[in-house]
Scaffold this active site. Structure first.
Site, PDB file in Angstrom:
ATOM      1  N   LYS A  73       8.668   2.439  -6.423  1.00 17.80           N
ATOM      2  CA  LYS A  73       7.640   1.788  -7.247  1.00 17.80           C
ATOM      3  C   LYS A  73       6.861   2.423  -8.167  1.00 17.80           C
ATOM      4  CE  LYS A  73       6.124  -1.610  -3.536  1.00 17.80           C
ATOM      5  NZ  LYS A  73       5.364  -2.266  -2.857  1.00 17.80           N
ATOM      6  N   ASP A 109       1.858  -7.085  -6.062  1.00 19.22           N
ATOM      7  CA  ASP A 109       1.177  -6.448  -4.782  1.00 19.22           C
ATOM      8  C   ASP A 109      -0.315  -7.101  -4.713  1.00 19.22           C
ATOM      9  OD1 ASP A 109       3.543  -5.703  -3.426  1.00 19.22           O
ATOM     10  OD2 ASP A 109       3.417  -3.927  -4.139  1.00 19.22           O
TER      11      ASP A 109
END
Length: 290
Positions: A73, A109
């Site tokens: 990420k 997220d």
């Protein structure tokens, strides 16, 4: 029918991910020819260093987008052409859109947790919030809670340096909030004065059962938001719920981050309730199989 939409997920140890069926089934229900592939670095014998080649290959093969998970990420950012404002602030990307020859990074997220929070705990007090866990999804979850107006927010982690690093980042992003850091030995004091707790550690997952702290610290008036979603009802959620405390499972975050990614990839608004019901049924089927 539209042209086929090809997407995928890059990460390690992701063979059991529920993301492909969530995307593909909702795509079919929306009348899309939607194909979603797993790209597991472990299975392919690849590493984070291979990300540039994977991104180029995905683009050249006609992928519309990629979801990105552990451990990529942060590493993926330097290989992208642009970032959404939230991905830039968080320093983490979990969704990449290929658009006009450019690779654009997004973070769903934080928005996934935020939508889940609004849906399940909207209106709870946010004067004092404690978050247990400063790794993984910690920054995104904290960002979502602080965006919703938390006044005092304390990051708790066994690794004080990691908690302090996240505290420093959040202090810059939210100068109007009082952000602190602490170790778990301070939880009794912190939770005694808190309105709510966000749990963002792996404890409670099927492979890591139990709770990350003494559940005797829970109270009926202390809301609890969980990030773990397999199982949907962790021991922490069950203990808090038994006391009558407001609780939020992690299932909604998992679904809503996929909902937001689906929209980015396809331009189509998916049916979030339908995706949540589908994912819940998949997890229940796993339990039966075990």
């Amino acid at each position: 029918m539209t042209d086929s939409i090809l997407c995928g997920l890059i990460g390690t140890g992701i063979g059991a991910s529920l993301t492909p069926p969530m995307h593909e089934v909702e795509g079919a229900r929306q009348g899309l020819r939607y194909v979603y592939k797993i790209i597991d670095l472990d299975v392919l014998g690849l590493a984070v260093a291979d990300l540039p080649r994977l991104l180029r290959s995905a683009h050249d093969l006609g992928f519309r987008g990629l979801n990105i998970t552990h451990p990529c990420k942060q590493a993926v950012i330097e290989h992208l052409d642009d970032l959404s404002p939230e991905a830039s602030r968080l320093g983490a990307v979990n969704t990449v859109l290929f658009d006009g020859g450019r690779a654009i990074g997004h973070n769903t997220d934080w928005s996934g947790f935020g939508r889940n929070f609004d849906r399940g705990l909207g209106g709870v007090a946010l004067d004092r919030v404690v978050q247990l866990g400063a790794g993984g999804a910690g920054a995104a979850v904290a960002y979502a809670v602080l965006t919703r107006g938390a006044r005092e927010f304390t990051v708790v982690d066994p690794d004080l340096a990691r908690a302090t690093a996240l505290r420093d980042k959040l202090t810059v992003l939210f100068p109007g909030a009082d952000v602190g850091s602490a170790t778990p030995d301070e939880l009794p004091r912190l939770l005694a004065a808190a309105d709510g707790l966000v749990h963002a550690t792996p404890v409670g997952m099927a492979a890591h059962p139990g709770t990350a702290f003494d559940p005797a610290l829970l109270r009926p008036d202390l809301w609890v938001a969980e990030v773990v979603y397999r199982p949907i009802e962790t021991e922490l959620v069950l203990r808090a719920r038994a006391l009558g405390a407001p609780t939020l499972t992690g299932a909604g975050m998992a679904v809503f981050q996929a909902v937001d990614a689906f929209r980015i990839f396809t331009g189509v608004e998916p049916d979030a309730d339908r995706m949540l019901a589908h994912m819940t049924s998949l997890i229940e089927a796993e339990k039966v199989a075990v």
